[in-house]
Design an enzyme around this catalytic site. Structure first.
Site, PDB file in Angstrom:
ATOM      1  N   LEU A  67     -13.282  11.272  68.223  1.00  0.00           N
ATOM      2  CA  LEU A  67     -14.682  11.147  67.862  1.00  0.00           C
ATOM      3  C   LEU A  67     -15.449  12.436  68.174  1.00  0.00           C
ATOM      4  CD1 LEU A  67     -16.409   7.796  68.732  1.00  0.00           C
ATOM      5  CD2 LEU A  67     -17.428   9.720  67.523  1.00  0.00           C
ATOM      6  N   GLU A  69     -17.228  15.560  65.810  1.00  0.00           N
ATOM      7  CA  GLU A  69     -17.417  16.168  64.504  1.00  0.00           C
ATOM      8  C   GLU A  69     -17.170  17.668  64.504  1.00  0.00           C
ATOM      9  OE1 GLU A  69     -19.376  13.929  65.828  1.00  0.00           O
ATOM     10  OE2 GLU A  69     -19.254  12.245  64.453  1.00  0.00           O
ATOM     11  N   GLY A  94     -26.278  11.492  59.474  1.00  0.00           N
ATOM     12  CA  GLY A  94     -26.913  11.930  60.716  1.00  0.00           C
ATOM     13  C   GLY A  94     -25.938  12.400  61.772  1.00  0.00           C
ATOM     14  N   PHE A  95     -24.644  12.329  61.489  1.00  0.00           N
ATOM     15  CA  PHE A  95     -23.651  12.732  62.488  1.00  0.00           C
ATOM     16  C   PHE A  95     -22.946  14.028  62.127  1.00  0.00           C
ATOM     17  CE2 PHE A  95     -23.488   7.907  62.850  1.00  0.00           C
ATOM     18  CZ  PHE A  95     -24.582   7.896  63.689  1.00  0.00           C
ATOM     19  N   TYR A  97     -24.506  16.915  62.399  1.00  0.00           N
ATOM     20  CA  TYR A  97     -25.095  18.030  63.154  1.00  0.00           C
ATOM     21  C   TYR A  97     -24.236  18.560  64.301  1.00  0.00           C
ATOM     22  CZ  TYR A  97     -28.988  16.182  60.465  1.00  0.00           C
ATOM     23  OH  TYR A  97     -29.775  15.710  59.462  1.00  0.00           O
ATOM     24  N   HIS A 138     -28.750   7.034  60.221  1.00  0.00           N
ATOM     25  CA  HIS A 138     -27.802   6.586  59.197  1.00  0.00           C
ATOM     26  C   HIS A 138     -28.376   6.705  57.787  1.00  0.00           C
ATOM     27  CE1 HIS A 138     -26.046   4.845  62.818  1.00  0.00           C
ATOM     28  NE2 HIS A 138     -24.956   4.527  62.158  1.00  0.00           N
TER      29      HIS A 138
HETATM   30  C1  LIG Z   1     -22.057  11.787  66.709  1.00  0.00           C
HETATM   31  C2  LIG Z   1     -21.685  10.440  66.181  1.00  0.00           C
HETATM   32  N1  LIG Z   1     -20.588  10.331  65.407  1.00  0.00           N
HETATM   33  C3  LIG Z   1     -20.235   9.148  64.878  1.00  0.00           C
HETATM   34  C4  LIG Z   1     -20.986   8.023  65.122  1.00  0.00           C
HETATM   35  C5  LIG Z   1     -20.603   6.679  64.478  1.00  0.00           C
HETATM   36  N2  LIG Z   1     -20.203   5.711  65.490  1.00  0.00           N
HETATM   37  C6  LIG Z   1     -21.069   4.828  66.016  1.00  0.00           C
HETATM   38  S1  LIG Z   1     -20.426   3.947  67.277  1.00  0.00           S
HETATM   39  C7  LIG Z   1     -18.929   4.705  67.105  1.00  0.00           C
HETATM   40  C8  LIG Z   1     -17.817   4.352  68.065  1.00  0.00           C
HETATM   41  C9  LIG Z   1     -18.213   4.620  69.483  1.00  0.00           C
HETATM   42  O1  LIG Z   1     -17.220   4.207  70.358  1.00  0.00           O
HETATM   43  P1  LIG Z   1     -17.445   4.189  71.918  1.00  0.00           P
HETATM   44  O2  LIG Z   1     -18.071   5.460  72.364  1.00  0.00           O
HETATM   45  O3  LIG Z   1     -16.168   3.830  72.541  1.00  0.00           O
HETATM   46  O4  LIG Z   1     -18.542   3.061  72.181  1.00  0.00           O
HETATM   47  P2  LIG Z   1     -18.445   1.520  71.822  1.00  0.00           P
HETATM   48  O5  LIG Z   1     -18.923   1.367  70.418  1.00  0.00           O
HETATM   49  O6  LIG Z   1     -17.047   1.096  72.033  1.00  0.00           O
HETATM   50  O7  LIG Z   1     -19.396   0.861  72.756  1.00  0.00           O
HETATM   51  C10 LIG Z   1     -18.947   5.628  66.077  1.00  0.00           C
HETATM   52  C11 LIG Z   1     -17.819   6.435  65.638  1.00  0.00           C
HETATM   53  C12 LIG Z   1     -22.115   8.187  65.929  1.00  0.00           C
HETATM   54  N3  LIG Z   1     -22.917   7.159  66.227  1.00  0.00           N
HETATM   55  N4  LIG Z   1     -22.444   9.384  66.442  1.00  0.00           N
END
Ligand SMILES: Cc1ncc(C[n+]2csc(CCOP(=O)(O)OP(=O)(O)O)c2C)c(N)n1
Ligand SMILES: Cc1ncc(C[n+]2csc(CCOP(=O)(O)OP(=O)(O)O)c2C)c(N)n1
Ligand SMILES: [Mg+2]
Ligand SMILES: [Mg+2]
Lengths: 336, 370, 336, 370
Positions: A67, A69, A94-95, A97, A138
């Site tokens: 995770l 970018e 929005g992700f 950046y 989003h």
């Molecule tokens: C910078 C960014 N990239 C992608 C996302 C999309 N996104 C939202 S929640 C998520 C998973 C997050 O997992 P984790 O940090 O383990 O938290 P959890 O949802 O398990 O509480 C993703 C990829 C985001 N919110 N922000």
């Protein structure tokens, strides 16, 4: 019969599925194409654009990434230097950046920095824009940032057929491409000729006149193309003939098509979701005016997002350009 | 948690945080063997002399470039003085087919990789951004945005792994740059994808005017281990130790091990760049302390101790260095002026109609002055 | 006598030293002001803008930071939430991108995201632009990215007197401010009234007519203001009267001043270092045209960087707008 | 390097990488005390019952919100089901004056901090971005851009340290978010500045459809230790262990120690969000495995074992939970529709003339439809 052969099949596809079929075709046509991004594997991406591709092509070519970018784009650059042709998915507009530095200072400039020696054919897919009732970050329309960045190509598809062709052209393009997918149009469905695009494909550079008209030129891209077309339908009932241009390529702009139309109609309206200030709409207005000053009957009008952060979902209807706002602008340029 | 035990002999006044562990050292300051060394190395006269030769040449090139800058022939120069052992020792640990992603101070590495003086200086004279063909030298152009290259190296290594090519990718990163999120992402990504990449960190104890103690609360190799990398901490002014340590890690990586991280403790003997004034932030005492730990002197003592440095060879090397200096100068002055047309041409692979129009307008405008 | 008192002293200061004195004044006036950034301590920053401030105010208020721009801005936001008023230095324009996410998604939007409850008075100082013969990434003009971002104020100083006042106003401003310092003008010297600015300071919102004229309006900011003024001097000898506007505030734009002037002269030229495509120049051209369409004699002309990555230092003269290119554009709008 | 020894009892099918170390556990699955536990904790009936109460309420709120989403009253809901122990146990370890920077799933934390249902749901209904006043609850609004809040927390903690205020700042971060450069920068920056911040990582083993094994090659607490943080690894479904571990770290931080990092191993029992379809990427076997490790059940068994759960109290709690559910529903439906004017008003503190003009034009346009 293999896809891409002479008698390519026509199928009814949503824009999302047309992209999926396009990516599949690109992977079949070129073994160096690899996909990477968050949740693009078993899940098929949050919009299912990569659905089935992990199963078909395996983990070596469809990489469900950590995770991060910046790392997605940064390692894609490395893969490209190694001879791969990575297609990165950014989960939401929005992700992107966190990857901005890698895109703007590295991806966009790598060729120039190396004196033309290095090629980094990376495609960055971004679901873009609002209208789906999403939470913050989003629904961003951030094409202006990338349009202002020399060395990138920026494109936006607006229809299933274009989505299918353009994604393949983007992947095949040796320049880095920011590829915008209009989020709220993923489910728009139309006939698509499935298969490889013609080798002389030009969509990446060429705007499309989506509807011919004579009174006002309406310029749109991505999600607002349908808004513009719908406005044209209503305007017709009111006796106004709108010519609708689907930009397809946001950078570079296909200026001849724009100025050609504006010169014919004498009036132009730009419709975008992004805030108007220092936006692609500003550029289009400035460029058209530069070249058509003497034949324009009115200043180019801009309809866009307001210059405020994207609002909460239940206020987005007030924010997004709709048919009324387009027609309002059309009336203004006609009244001038 | 990290204990901040300072090893005086090695660290001097800059006080790098070290968790009770001294870097691996093969040669002591006086050029004698350090019996505590764990590293394996078969030191032949050939190896020692060739390492010395490349360090001497790098030092001479660096000096000449510095003078060229002072004389206004280069816009800027970032000296690698003091880091020759770290650079030569590590670059020589690789196979020719291995790929290198440098930061921007790896001039000795470039020399090892056969980058010509003109190619190396062009960027600092302001003639181009990246002066050499990366494919020819299997060495990427310099990256000036700190840490970005570590992700490129990792991605490249993912490709190497996918190709099952048996190559190793080595990327250089400074102590300061390790603070960038990109570098942590690269360490993590490399570990997760188990890609054949070695991060070679030249901890020269300074990032411009900022001490390494501002960048980290623990030794940098400890941070890398936290991500799951195979790490080694080495005396970066000891070319034999660097060579042995890098070889060890690179070969483990090549054999399919987890990615590696070499921390080489060294010192930036010059200012950050020719624009810098290090007297504003560090003492002459500190600089002198490190002058006495000059990596060239140490290896030279070792050569002398072993009788491997006969006067004929030394004077030949001297001559070679002077010739290189002359070549550097000549190459620099002969560099062609850059043309904006070339930047236009290198902006896109397939020039767009819009850019072609703009380029034509630029050329026409330029020509209007002829 | 304390600085900022009624009879404030006038001193000959370079732009860099005027900033330094302004920062010092801001720190004297408000104990919550803290400085953070790379090498801003003992070194005083690579351009010496913070020289002496560590000695005067101590490590608690002048923080030589680790090398991480995202963290500089991200922790500055945290400090601001705690009641501090951080001033971040980004060492060079090209190094702001790692902080882009924190600036665009967090800093700019924090107030709106919190429904107006949170205030993040962070100032981000960025030495901007080319002309000093620097290596790559050290000569970028990236104001368009921040101008397009709602929630930020973007300003650029162009003279020592303004630098001194504007930095104080930026620091005092409760909105986040991107503060551009024209790198190649750091050594420009002029008389500066040293001390706190008047409480009703408006520079952050207001453009300045730097030179009155009647034939063509030339709009510039930061480093190009002097270029425009020099061009005006030459033009005068050729019998052309240029009105030069120093924007000061890039976002928001002081549109009344711009349209007022353009309406008077009927002709306008924008001069910027940044690539022209989707730039602030595009916005200015579009906005002026929107409001002055009927009184403009010619389309607004844009003089700027070309739409290519910033060139190597020895080619930058060909890239940067100079007097000739400004006069060429002036001639074009006059000839229209 | 890290050995990937999997502790089956705790980890189940998702296989978190663990270097030979099991998380600290106070209560075993059957609610009996784990004799191997190192954590200090004085468990009173009051403490255990109040923790249970908050977990039950959080569970009920979560369920009601889920239903509201399914009925179209919320745009989206991200369930905290299964993570109540991690959230309540940690939040309750803080003093009221301590500040919290959450991610976006910390509904149980919000409840502990007195955030009202309307304030909590407003964002998910699409009425606003951040629904509560952070100053009132000493809890920042949710951050949806992953990891960004860890830097805000660190900066805030720098301020706390400068103010010598004796507060602790706690920030929540997911296992997935740890891959972001910002989080590594925050860990490092906190360590370097020695700021009073605790990173509380809810390792719920998934980031949407991505396993934690894709995010890291080592246990996340090991990574944090590499940066120099004071770490603890705890069973996140054991509210008493979480409470004890967080208290221990927070108080060490408050006393001037290095910043802390708590890794709580837990499980996201629902899909990532109401838009997610977890059957695409994980087995029902895995989910059931974790259902059996439900944190509420475990504490309930402990209460039962100790005779601390009399029927009267339980039925009172039931009533309270039902009342909360009713309140949540009522509050949700009563939320006022957002107005774009309010976003205009919240864009800048000192509205610019340009924005005022734009706002006026917007209002006039809206009014033209009246
Ligand atoms: C910078 C960014 N990239 C992608 C996302 C999309 N996104 C939202 S929640 C998520 C998973 C997050 O997992 P984790 O940090 O383990 O938290 P959890 O949802 O398990 O509480 C993703 C990829 C985001 N919110 N922000
Ligand atoms: C992203 C970024 N921020 C800031 C800079 C400015 N800068 C150039 S070199 C340098 C110090 C780097 O220190 P280190 O990584 O230790 O390498 P060294 O110069 O010691 O070789 C800085 C701050 C930069 N090049 N890139
Ligand atoms: Mg260094
Ligand atoms: Mg998770």
């Amino acid at each position: 019969m293999t896809p891409g052969s002479a008698a390519a099949p026509t199928r009814q596809l949503s824009l999302g599925k047309a992209l999926n079929a396009g990516l599949r075709q690109a992977m079949l046509d070129d073994p160096s194409v690899v996909l990477m991004g968050e949740d693009i594997g078993a899940l098929g991406g949050v919009f299912r654009v990569t659905e089935g591709l992990l199963d078909e092509f395996g983990e070596q070519r469809v990489f469900n990434s950590p995770l991060a970018e910046s790392a997605i784009v940064g390692t894609a650059i490395g893969l490209a230097l190694r001879g791969y042709r990575p297609v990165c998915e950014i989960q939401f507009d929005g992700f992107v950046y966190p990857a901005f530095d890698q895109i703007v200072s590295q991806l966009a400039k790598m060729r120039a920095r190396s004196g033309g020696r290095l090629t980094v054919p990376v495609t960055i897919r971004i679901p873009v824009g609002g209208g789906i009732g999403a939470v913050e970050h989003h629904s961003e329309s951030n094409e202006a940032y990338f349009c202002h960045t020399a060395g990138l190509r920026v494109v936006a598809c607006a229809s299933p057929a274009d989505a299918h062709t353009m994604i393949q052209e983007a992947v095949a393009c040796d320049d880095p491409v920011i590829f915008y997918e209009p989020k709220r149009r993923y489910w728009d469905t139309a006939d698509v000729v499935v298969g490889s695009p013609p080798a002389d494909g030009l969509a990446l550079d060429q705007a499309r006149i989506a509807r011919h008209g004579s009174d006002v030129t309406v310029i749109a891209w991505g999600p607002t193309v349908r808004t513009a077309l719908d406005a044209a339908t209503v305007a017709e009932q009111e006796g106004k003939s709108l010519e609708v241009i689907d930009l397809r390529s946001l950078s570079p702009l296909d200026l001849p098509t724009l100025t050609g139309s504006a010169a014919r109609t004498g009036r132009a309206v730009v419709v975008q979701e992004a805030p108007t200030f220092t936006s692609l709409g500003s550029e289009i207005a400035a460029s058209i005016t530069e070249q058509c000053f003497d034949v324009l009957e009115a200043p180019v009008a801009r309809v866009g997002g307001y210059n405020i952060p994207y609002p909460p979902a239940r206020a987005e209807e007030q924010y997004l350009p709709d048919i009324d706002r387009v027609l309002d602008a059309v009336d203004r340029v006609l009244a001038h | 948690m990290s204990a901040h035990v300072v090893h005086d002999v090695l660290h001097g006044p800059a006080q790098v945080p070290v968790a009770g562990q001294a870097p691996q050292q093969y040669l002591r300051m006086d050029g004698t063997l350090n019996p505590a060394c764990d590293l394996e190395l078969a030191v032949t006269p050939q190896l020692a002399r060739s390492l010395y030769r490349e360090m001497v040449l790098a030092r001479r090139l660096d000096q000449e470039a510095y003078h060229l800058q002072r004389q206004g022939e280069l816009g800027l120069w970032l000296s690698c003085r003091g880091q020759e052992a770290a650079q030569v020792g590590s670059a020589r640990a690789l196979r020719e087919s291995d790929w290198i992603f440098p930061a921007y101070r790896e001039h000795a590495v470039a020399l090892v990789r056969g980058v010509a003086p003109a190619e190396l200086l062009a960027q600092w004279r302001g003639c181009c951004h990246g002066g050499w063909d990366p494919a020819r030298h299997r060495m990427h152009i310099y990256s000036l945005v700190l840490g970005t290259q570590t992700l490129h190296a990792t991605g490249y290594a993912m490709g190497v792994r996918a190709d099952a090519a048996g190559e190793v990718v080595l990327t250089y990163v400074g102590d300061g740059a390790t603070s960038q999120g990109d570098v942590s992402e690269a360490l993590n990504w490399a570990a997760v994808t188990r890609s054949p990449v070695v991060f070679f960190c030249q901890n020269n104890q300074w990032a411009i005017s900022t001490r390494v103690g501002t960048q980290t609360a623990t030794p940098l190799h400890q941070r890398a281990a936290g991500f799951g990398l195979d790490t080694v901490y080495v005396d970066g002014n000891d070319v034999l130790a660097v060579h042995a340590a890098t070889t060890m890690i690179a070969e483990r990586v090549r054999a399919g091990g987890v990615p590696g991280f070499v921390e080489a403790l060294t010192y930036r003997m010059a200012g950050h760049s020719t624009s810098d004034d290090p007297t504003r932030y560090r003492s002459s005492e500190e600089t002198e302390y490190w002058e006495r730990r000059d990596p060239l002197t140490r290896l030279r003592r070792f050569l002398d101790n072993n009788g491997w440095s006969d006067p004929a060879w030394l004077s030949e090397l001297d001559g070679e260095a002077e010739q290189l200096a002359a070549d550097v100068r000549a190459a620099c002055l002969a560099l062609p002026e850059p043309r904006l047309e070339d930047v236009f041409a290198a902006t896109l692979v397939r020039e767009s109609a819009a850019l072609a129009t703009e380029r034509a307008a630029f050329t026409a405008y330029q020509d209007s002055f002829l």
